[in-house]
Design a protein around this motif. Structure first.
Motif, PDB file in Angstrom:
ATOM      1  N   TYR A  79       4.926   2.836 -13.222  1.00 38.36           N
ATOM      2  CA  TYR A  79       5.497   2.830 -11.867  1.00 38.36           C
ATOM      3  C   TYR A  79       7.017   2.654 -11.923  1.00 38.36           C
ATOM      4  O   TYR A  79       7.766   3.300 -11.208  1.00 38.36           O
ATOM      5  N   ALA A  88       0.826  -1.207   0.000  1.00 38.62           N
ATOM      6  CA  ALA A  88       0.000   0.000   0.000  1.00 38.62           C
ATOM      7  C   ALA A  88       0.863   1.261   0.000  1.00 38.62           C
ATOM      8  O   ALA A  88       0.644   2.181  -0.784  1.00 38.62           O
ATOM      9  N   SER A  94      -3.887  -0.306  -2.821  1.00 34.45           N
ATOM     10  CA  SER A  94      -3.636  -1.487  -3.676  1.00 34.45           C
ATOM     11  C   SER A  94      -4.896  -2.319  -3.882  1.00 34.45           C
ATOM     12  O   SER A  94      -4.852  -3.551  -3.889  1.00 34.45           O
ATOM     13  N   THR A 125      -4.428  -7.742  -5.553  1.00 30.84           N
ATOM     14  CA  THR A 125      -3.150  -7.780  -4.827  1.00 30.84           C
ATOM     15  C   THR A 125      -3.355  -8.166  -3.366  1.00 30.84           C
ATOM     16  O   THR A 125      -2.655  -9.035  -2.838  1.00 30.84           O
ATOM     17  N   MET A 164      -7.458  -5.059  -7.817  1.00 29.98           N
ATOM     18  CA  MET A 164      -6.808  -5.903  -8.833  1.00 29.98           C
ATOM     19  C   MET A 164      -6.318  -7.218  -8.244  1.00 29.98           C
ATOM     20  O   MET A 164      -5.541  -7.929  -8.862  1.00 29.98           O
ATOM     21  N   PHE A 198      -5.966   3.099  -5.640  1.00 30.53           N
ATOM     22  CA  PHE A 198      -4.557   2.916  -5.987  1.00 30.53           C
ATOM     23  C   PHE A 198      -3.702   2.841  -4.725  1.00 30.53           C
ATOM     24  O   PHE A 198      -2.876   1.945  -4.561  1.00 30.53           O
ATOM     25  N   THR A 199      -3.934   3.772  -3.810  1.00 33.86           N
ATOM     26  CA  THR A 199      -3.047   3.860  -2.647  1.00 33.86           C
ATOM     27  C   THR A 199      -3.193   2.654  -1.723  1.00 33.86           C
ATOM     28  O   THR A 199      -2.242   2.227  -1.092  1.00 33.86           O
ATOM     29  N   LEU A 213       4.822   4.779  -4.063  1.00 35.21           N
ATOM     30  CA  LEU A 213       4.883   6.047  -4.780  1.00 35.21           C
ATOM     31  C   LEU A 213       3.533   6.765  -4.707  1.00 35.21           C
ATOM     32  O   LEU A 213       3.464   7.979  -4.772  1.00 35.21           O
ATOM     33  N   GLY A 214       2.467   5.963  -4.545  1.00 31.10           N
ATOM     34  CA  GLY A 214       1.138   6.547  -4.432  1.00 31.10           C
ATOM     35  C   GLY A 214       1.065   7.548  -3.288  1.00 31.10           C
ATOM     36  O   GLY A 214       0.394   8.576  -3.396  1.00 31.10           O
TER      37      GLY A 214
HETATM   38  N1  PFF Z   1      -0.481   1.148  -3.431  1.00 32.57           N
HETATM   39  C1  PFF Z   1       0.668   1.446  -4.235  1.00 32.57           C
HETATM   40  C2  PFF Z   1       1.077   2.884  -4.006  1.00 32.57           C
HETATM   41  O1  PFF Z   1       0.348   3.620  -3.335  1.00 32.57           O
HETATM   42  O2  PFF Z   1       2.098   3.291  -4.508  1.00 32.57           O
HETATM   43  C3  PFF Z   1       0.462   1.167  -5.688  1.00 32.57           C
HETATM   44  C4  PFF Z   1      -0.219  -0.151  -5.965  1.00 32.57           C
HETATM   45  C5  PFF Z   1       0.330  -1.329  -5.472  1.00 32.57           C
HETATM   46  C6  PFF Z   1      -1.413  -0.179  -6.660  1.00 32.57           C
HETATM   47  C7  PFF Z   1      -0.302  -2.532  -5.688  1.00 32.57           C
HETATM   48  C8  PFF Z   1      -2.059  -1.370  -6.881  1.00 32.57           C
HETATM   49  C9  PFF Z   1      -1.494  -2.543  -6.399  1.00 32.57           C
HETATM   50  F1  PFF Z   1      -2.108  -3.664  -6.584  1.00 32.57           F
END
Ligand code: PFF
Length: 445
Positions: free
Chosen positions: A102, A19, A225, A230, A228, A222-223, A22-23
Motif C-alpha cells: 500500500y 474503507a 477494511s 481494523t 483483520m 479489502f475495500t 486506494l482500494g
Molecule cells: N479499505 C482500504 C482501501 O480500500 O483502500 C484498504 C484497507 C484498509 C484494507 C484497512 C484493510 C484494512 F484493515
C-alpha cells in the motif's frame, strides 16, 4: 486497557476514511478492467451487500463490547475455551502485509503529484509508457517516494486516534469526494461514458473464472477494511450512543458509491481515448493525466488536486491498517505506542522495499518466489487469503461462539427482529460457508 473515544461523526469519518482508499480508486477500477467488467462488479456488489455489511456490523459490535484489541476482545467475550482465541492473532499481522505494498502505491501517487506540476502526458500511450518506465526501471525515485509515504503514515500514527486520525479525516474525506464528483460530472459529458456504464454494469459471464470470483470476494473484504480487526479496533473507540446499524450502512454505502464513481470516471476517460481497460495497476495513472492535460495549465492544478486527494485517501487507510496491530502490541505486551510502531514499521519497511523492487526488472529475480513477485504475493496473500479467513473467524465467533441472546442484546436497539434474523443468518451461514466455498473452489479445483 483504556481506549480514547471518537466523537459520533468522528467514528463514521474514521471508518469511512479507512474503507475509502486506494482500494476504491486505484484497485477497484483496475481489477474490474482486468477481470472483464460487469460480472466482476456484480459479484463484488453482491458480496458487499450479503456478506460485507453483515460482517462490518459484527466487527462493530465486537469492538464496541470488547473495547480492546481484537484478540483480547475474542478472549474476554468468549463464554468458554478462551485460550483458543489467541490463535486469531494471525489477523493482527495481515495489516503489515497490506501496508507494505500500500505504501509503495502511495509513493507512486506522491510522485504523480510532483509530475502533475511539471508536465502531463498528452496521450494514454505516452502516460502508459511513463508509468511502465517508472515501475520497471526507476528504483531510485520509487524508493524516495516510498520513504516519504512511509514516514508520513508513521508520523500520523504517532499522534493517536483523536488528534491524528480524526482531524486528518475531517478535512480530507470531503475534499476527495468533491474532486471525484467534479470529474464525474465532466465524464458524463463524454462519449465514452455510455460505454463505461455498459462495461461496468452489463455482466459478461464468459469472463468469469474461479479466480474472478475469489478476487471479487477478496476485494469486497479489502475495500471495507474487513477481516483483520481494523473496524473492531476503531469501534473500540465508538461513543456509547452511536447507532451501529446506521454507522455501518453509511460507511458501506459511501465506500461503494466512491468505487463506482471512480470506475465510471476512469473508464469514461479511457474509452473516450479509445484505450484498453486491462492496463493493470497502472490504470489510474494512465487514464487520468492525459485528460488533465487537455485543460492546459488548469489541468496541472486538477492533476495535483486529484493525486493529493488520492494520496490522502490512501494515508487515512494506511493509518487504519496499522492501528489493530498497535492496539494489540500496546494492550497485550504493554509496549509503548512508539515501540509497537517501530516493530510494525521495520517489518513493513523491509517488505515494502522488497515489493517495490519486485516490479523493477533489474532486481525482480531477487524478490520473486515461485514465479511471483513480492508485490503480487503480498496482495494475493492478504486480499484473497488472510482477510477472507479473518472474516470467517469473526463470523464463527459472532454466529456460533457468542450466545444468540448476547448478540441480540447488542443489536436490538438498532434493528427490528426481522432484520436481526436476516443479519444472523448471514453471519452464521452466508459469511463462513460462501467465503469458504469460494476459497476452496479456487485452491482445489
Ligand atoms: N479499505 C482500504 C482501501 O480500500 O483502500 C484498504 C484497507 C484498509 C484494507 C484497512 C484493510 C484494512 F484493515
Amino acid at each position: 486497557m483504556k481506549v480514547a473515544r471518537f466523537s459520533r461523526i468522528g467514528f463514521i469519518l474514521a471508518a469511512a476514511g479507512s474503507a475509502v482508499g486506494l482500494g476504491n480508486i486505484w484497485k477497484f477500477p483496475y481489477m474490474t478492467g482486468e477481470n472483464g467488467g460487469g460480472a466482476f462488479v456484480l459479484i463484488y456488489l453482491l458480496t458487499i451487500t450479503l456478506i460485507g455489511l453483515s460482517l462490518f456490523i459484527a466487527e462493530v459490535i465486537l469492538g464496541k463490547e470488547g473495547r480492546n484489541d481484537a484478540v483480547s476482545t475474542f478472549e474476554t467475550l468468549a463464554p468458554r475455551n478462551k485460550y483458543i482465541w489467541k490463535y486469531s492473532g494471525f489477523m493482527i499481522f495481515t495489516g503489515v502485509l497490506i501496508l507494505a505494498f500500500y505504501t509503495v502505491v502511495i509513493g507512486w501517487i506522491i510522485k504523480y503529484v510532483v509530475s502533475s506540476v511539471i508536465s502531463l502526458p498528452t496521450t494514454v500511450k505516452e502516460a502508459g509508457d511513463a508509468f511502465g518506465a517508472m515501475v520497471t526501471t526507476d528504483a531510485t525515485s520509487q524508493f524516495i517516494y516510498f520513504n516519504i509515504a512511509f514516514f508520513i503514515t508513521i508520523f500520523i500514527v504517532t499522534k493517536g486516534i483523536k488528534k491524528g486520525i480524526e482531524k486528518v479525516n475531517l478535512i480530507l474525506m470531503p475534499m476527495l469526494i468533491l474532486i471525484l464528483l467534479a470529474l464525474f460530472f465532466y465524464a458524463i459529458t463524454l462519449d465514452g461514458f455510455s460505454e463505461a456504464v455498459s462495461f461496468l454494469f452489463v455482466p459478461d459471464w464468459s469472463k468469469v473464472t474461479d479466480t474472478t470470483i475469489l478476487k471479487a470476494v477478496g476485494h469486497a473484504f479489502f475495500t471495507l477494511s474487513l477481516g483483520m480487526g481494523t473496524i473492531m479496533t476503531y469501534a473500540a473507540s465508538l461513543p456509547k450512543e452511536s447507532n451501529v446499524l446506521r454507522a455501518s450502512a453509511s460507511v458501506a454505502l459511501i465506500d461503494t458509491a466512491i468505487a463506482l464513481i471512480a470506475g465510471l470516471v476512469i473508464f469514461s476517460f479511457l474509452f473516450n481515448a479509445g484505450a484498453e481497460p486491462s492496463a493493470g495497476p497502472g490504470l489510474v495513472f494512465i487514464s487520468l493525466p492525459p485528460v488533465f492535460a487537455d485543460f492546459g495549465s488548469l489541468g496541472n492544478i486538477f492533476g495535483v488536486a486529484f493525486f493529493v486527494a488520492l494520496g490522502f485517501a490512501g494515508i487515512t487507510s494506511a493509518v487504519s491498517i496499522v492501528e489493530p496491530t498497535i492496539l494489540y502490541l500496546t494492550s497485550r505486551f504493554n509496549y509503548s505506542r512508539i515501540k509497537s510502531l517501530f516493530i510494525i514499521g521495520l517489518l513493513t519497511y523491509i517488505l515494502g522495499v522488497m515489493a517495490l523492487l519486485s516490479n523493477v526488472k533489474e532486481y525482480a529475480q531477487y524478490v520473486t518466489f515461485g514465479g511471483k513477485g513480492t508485490f503480487d504475493i503480498l496482495d494475493f496473500a492478504s486480499s484473497s487469503v488472510l482477510l477472507p479467513l479473518g472474516g470467517i473467524v469473526i463470523a464463527i465467533f459472532v454466529g456460533y461462539v457468542l450466545p444468540r441472546e448476547k448478540t441480540y442484546s447488542m443489536l436490538k436497539a438498532y434493528m427490528n427482529d426481522t432484520i436481526f434474523s436476516l443479519w444472523y443468518f448471514s453471519i452464521r451461514y452466508l459469511v463462513p460457508f460462501a467465503v469458504l466455498a469460494v476459497m476452496i473452489n479456487k485452491i482445489f479445483f
